[in-house]
Design a protein around this motif. Structure first.
Motif, PDB file in Angstrom:
ATOM      1  N   ASP A 203      68.682  50.282  26.456  1.00 10.65           N
ATOM      2  CA  ASP A 203      67.524  49.514  27.281  1.00 10.65           C
ATOM      3  C   ASP A 203      67.059  50.826  27.789  1.00 10.65           C
ATOM      4  N   VAL A 204      65.987  51.299  28.239  1.00 15.75           N
ATOM      5  CA  VAL A 204      64.621  50.976  29.657  1.00 15.75           C
ATOM      6  C   VAL A 204      65.010  51.463  30.586  1.00 15.75           C
ATOM      7  N   PRO A 205      65.448  51.632  31.990  1.00 23.26           N
ATOM      8  CA  PRO A 205      66.078  51.273  32.897  1.00 23.26           C
ATOM      9  C   PRO A 205      64.360  50.073  33.336  1.00 23.26           C
ATOM     10  N   VAL A 206      65.177  49.069  33.976  1.00 21.35           N
ATOM     11  CA  VAL A 206      63.678  48.509  34.617  1.00 21.35           C
ATOM     12  C   VAL A 206      62.468  48.785  35.225  1.00 21.35           C
ATOM     13  N   GLY A 207      61.842  49.052  35.464  1.00 24.92           N
ATOM     14  CA  GLY A 207      60.861  49.405  35.976  1.00 24.92           C
ATOM     15  C   GLY A 207      60.699  50.612  35.889  1.00 24.92           C
TER      16      GLY A 207
ATOM     17  N   ARG B  41      68.463  43.852  31.240  1.00 27.85           N
ATOM     18  CA  ARG B  41      67.050  43.607  31.016  1.00 27.85           C
ATOM     19  C   ARG B  41      67.052  42.201  30.056  1.00 27.85           C
ATOM     20  N   ILE B  42      67.876  41.953  29.431  1.00 26.60           N
ATOM     21  CA  ILE B  42      68.184  41.005  28.042  1.00 26.60           C
ATOM     22  C   ILE B  42      69.183  40.027  29.204  1.00 26.60           C
ATOM     23  N   LYS B  43      70.418  41.005  29.319  1.00 24.48           N
ATOM     24  CA  LYS B  43      71.028  39.180  29.733  1.00 24.48           C
ATOM     25  C   LYS B  43      69.405  38.836  31.271  1.00 24.48           C
ATOM     26  N   LYS B  44      69.310  39.818  31.830  1.00 21.19           N
ATOM     27  CA  LYS B  44      68.363  39.228  33.462  1.00 21.19           C
ATOM     28  C   LYS B  44      67.233  38.550  32.530  1.00 21.19           C
ATOM     29  N   HIS B  45      66.878  39.023  30.983  1.00 20.32           N
ATOM     30  CA  HIS B  45      65.941  38.309  30.752  1.00 20.32           C
ATOM     31  C   HIS B  45      64.233  38.494  31.442  1.00 20.32           C
ATOM     32  N   HIS B  46      64.870  39.823  31.678  1.00 15.30           N
ATOM     33  CA  HIS B  46      63.621  40.086  31.922  1.00 15.30           C
ATOM     34  C   HIS B  46      62.090  41.278  31.897  1.00 15.30           C
ATOM     35  N   ARG B  47      60.974  40.081  31.861  1.00 18.05           N
ATOM     36  CA  ARG B  47      59.684  40.418  31.401  1.00 18.05           C
ATOM     37  C   ARG B  47      58.866  40.875  31.046  1.00 18.05           C
ATOM     38  N   GLY B  48      59.229  41.958  32.297  1.00 20.60           N
ATOM     39  CA  GLY B  48      58.216  42.740  33.101  1.00 20.60           C
ATOM     40  C   GLY B  48      57.959  44.046  32.063  1.00 20.60           C
ATOM     41  N   GLY B  49      58.434  44.793  30.714  1.00 16.51           N
ATOM     42  CA  GLY B  49      58.340  45.077  29.874  1.00 16.51           C
ATOM     43  C   GLY B  49      58.368  47.251  30.505  1.00 16.51           C
ATOM     44  N   VAL B  50      57.784  47.720  29.463  1.00 17.76           N
ATOM     45  CA  VAL B  50      58.436  48.974  29.759  1.00 17.76           C
ATOM     46  C   VAL B  50      56.239  49.271  29.560  1.00 17.76           C
ATOM     47  N   PRO B  51      56.298  50.100  30.606  1.00 18.38           N
ATOM     48  CA  PRO B  51      54.842  50.625  31.351  1.00 18.38           C
ATOM     49  C   PRO B  51      54.508  52.138  29.895  1.00 18.38           C
TER      50      PRO B  51
ATOM     51  N   HIS C 236      72.375  46.750  20.587  1.00 21.54           N
ATOM     52  CA  HIS C 236      72.848  46.785  21.085  1.00 21.54           C
ATOM     53  C   HIS C 236      73.989  45.879  22.176  1.00 21.54           C
ATOM     54  N   THR C 237      72.648  45.324  22.347  1.00 22.22           N
ATOM     55  CA  THR C 237      72.744  44.095  23.106  1.00 22.22           C
ATOM     56  C   THR C 237      72.772  42.595  21.701  1.00 22.22           C
ATOM     57  N   TRP C 238      74.147  42.120  21.439  1.00 20.27           N
ATOM     58  CA  TRP C 238      74.130  40.827  20.528  1.00 20.27           C
ATOM     59  C   TRP C 238      73.133  39.572  20.731  1.00 20.27           C
ATOM     60  N   ILE C 239      72.251  39.442  20.046  1.00 20.29           N
ATOM     61  CA  ILE C 239      71.844  37.716  19.893  1.00 20.29           C
ATOM     62  C   ILE C 239      71.425  37.595  18.811  1.00 20.29           C
ATOM     63  N   PRO C 240      71.715  35.894  18.622  1.00 24.68           N
ATOM     64  CA  PRO C 240      71.409  34.947  17.834  1.00 24.68           C
ATOM     65  C   PRO C 240      69.944  35.724  16.926  1.00 24.68           C
ATOM     66  N   HIS C 241      68.923  35.969  17.898  1.00 27.68           N
ATOM     67  CA  HIS C 241      67.190  35.950  16.603  1.00 27.68           C
ATOM     68  C   HIS C 241      67.114  36.314  17.519  1.00 27.68           C
ATOM     69  N   SER C 242      66.124  37.475  17.118  1.00 26.20           N
ATOM     70  CA  SER C 242      65.027  38.738  18.201  1.00 26.20           C
ATOM     71  C   SER C 242      64.261  38.073  18.852  1.00 26.20           C
ATOM     72  N   LEU C 243      63.875  39.101  19.789  1.00 26.95           N
ATOM     73  CA  LEU C 243      63.870  38.944  21.047  1.00 26.95           C
ATOM     74  C   LEU C 243      62.825  39.176  21.854  1.00 26.95           C
ATOM     75  N   ARG C 244      62.032  38.736  22.240  1.00 25.02           N
ATOM     76  CA  ARG C 244      60.498  39.682  22.642  1.00 25.02           C
ATOM     77  C   ARG C 244      60.389  39.805  24.095  1.00 25.02           C
ATOM     78  N   LEU C 245      60.794  40.540  24.906  1.00 27.74           N
ATOM     79  CA  LEU C 245      60.422  40.320  26.395  1.00 27.74           C
ATOM     80  C   LEU C 245      59.501  41.330  27.055  1.00 27.74           C
TER      81      LEU C 245
ATOM     82  N   ASP D  22      69.134  43.244  17.894  1.00 22.62           N
ATOM     83  CA  ASP D  22      70.065  43.378  17.401  1.00 22.62           C
ATOM     84  C   ASP D  22      71.063  42.174  17.415  1.00 22.62           C
ATOM     85  N   VAL D  23      70.988  41.367  15.884  1.00 29.69           N
ATOM     86  CA  VAL D  23      70.834  39.539  15.747  1.00 29.69           C
ATOM     87  C   VAL D  23      72.438  39.716  15.159  1.00 29.69           C
ATOM     88  N   THR D  24      73.378  40.813  14.500  1.00 29.70           N
ATOM     89  CA  THR D  24      74.765  40.496  13.719  1.00 29.70           C
ATOM     90  C   THR D  24      75.621  41.216  14.578  1.00 29.70           C
TER      91      THR D  24
END
Length: 336
Positions: A137-141, A166-176, A185-194, A201-203
């Motif tokens: 991750d990149v530090p949020v903000g 970012r992924i755990k809390k679902h931050h949608r602000g992105g990285v300027p 790093h953080t497992w998710i069942p499907h690719s995710l865009r925030l 990391d889908v596996t």
């Protein structure tokens, strides 16, 4: 060692970013073949965690010498480096690193030096703008340039290797300052865009194909097929599937079909678990739904007054919550 690697725009071929490989090289090459990957002009950038867990140790290590392959350092690489630097004779095999025990002692320093030379972040120049790649991750903000300029800071490194906020809390602000930022790093069942951040990391090193993102297409592919990034739409589909499962469970309970209702209850529980993985920001509500599924599984074993009493208990416990709304649809406004 420099913490940032900059790659100029690829005018001759295409660029791809792949999620955590974890020595799953057979799945990697299958995914690349499905995309007609051309090693002479195309490039592949990995989000780290090349090592551990999977079976393709030799092929995986070989990737580090390929001119078309680039990767950032992941937390699994860092854990191995730290363990070796602390005690070279330690028979380290934690977190899926059993393969390390098979490496000749004379070769271990070379492997460690290679892993330690990996950058913490990779920046790819594209026609649309900068694409950043970092393991966790990149530090949020924090803007991308501020992040890369601060990679000597141990706190920023810690987020780059281990961050999940970012992924755990679902931050949608992105990285300027970046067009896209790719993480694993953080497992998710499907690719995710925030926002402009893509989680790939889908596996988690488990079974299944890898997610591969095409910078030119701005599309994530799994086994050569485009994978949707609209998680809200996916969540809606899963909620509809869960409601259908609950309706089926209600019907089976009403006619006292014990075995069938147990199967339906397990199916509903599985769908609730999928929702948990897809919509991480609703973790508390989803946990409640999982608990509800467990309660419904127990309910399927009851009959008569015991079942009515359990239904009343559940409706009272979850009154005024989204889970309570599900129970109302399942049992109606009053118990029967």
């Amino acid at each position: 060692m420099p913490h940032l690697l900059k790659l100029l725009q690829n005018h001759a071929g295409r660029d791809f970013v792949v999620g955590d490989i974890h020595f799953k090289t057979r799945e990697l090459h299958k995914g690349l073949q499905a995309l007609s990957f051309d090693k002479s002009v195309d490039r592949l950038i990995a989000v780290g965690d090349l090592i551990d867990r999977g079976p393709g140790m030799l092929d995986g290590l070989k990737l580090l010498g390929e001119p078309w392959f680039f990767t950032v350092k992941g937390n699994h690489e860092q854990m191995l480096i730290d363990a070796y630097r602390a005690n070279p004779r330690l028979p380290y095999s934690a977190h899926g690193a059993w393969w390390w025990l098979t490496i000749d002692d004379e070769s271990k320093p070379m492997v460690i030096d290679k892993l330690d030379s990996l950058p913490m972040a990779i920046e790819v120049e594209t026609a649309q703008g900068v694409v950043g790649v970092v393991h966790a991750d990149v530090p949020v903000g924090l803007a991308w340039d501020d992040f890369t300029q601060g990679l000597d800071n141990t706190q920023i490194q810690d987020v780059a290797l281990w961050g999940r906020e970012r992924i755990k809390k679902h931050h949608r602000g992105g990285v300027p300052g970046a067009w896209r930022v790719c993480v694993g790093h953080t497992w998710i069942p499907h690719s995710l865009r925030l926002g402009n951040v893509l989680a790939l990391d889908v596996t988690g090193g488990g079974d299944g194909p890898l997610a591969i993102y095409s910078l030119q297409d701005d599309v994530v592919y799994v086994d050569g097929k485009a994978s949707g990034l609209d998680q809200a739409e996916r969540l809606g589909e899963q909620l509809n599937e869960l409601e259908q499962s609950l309706t089926s469970l209600k019907t089976l309970l009403s006619v006292n079909k014990l075995i069938e209702s147990q199967i339906a209850s397990r199916d509903a529980e599985a769908r609730a678990q999928q929702i948990t993985s897809t919509w991480l920001t609703l973790a508390d509500d989803i946990t409640a739904i999982q608990q509800l599924m467990n309660a419904l599984h127990g309910l399927s074993l009851l009959s008569g007054e015991h079942r009515v009493a359990k239904q009343e208990e559940l409706q009272t416990r979850y009154a005024g919550t989204p889970t309570g709304d599900l129970l109302t649809r399942l049992f109606g406004s009053g118990c029967k």
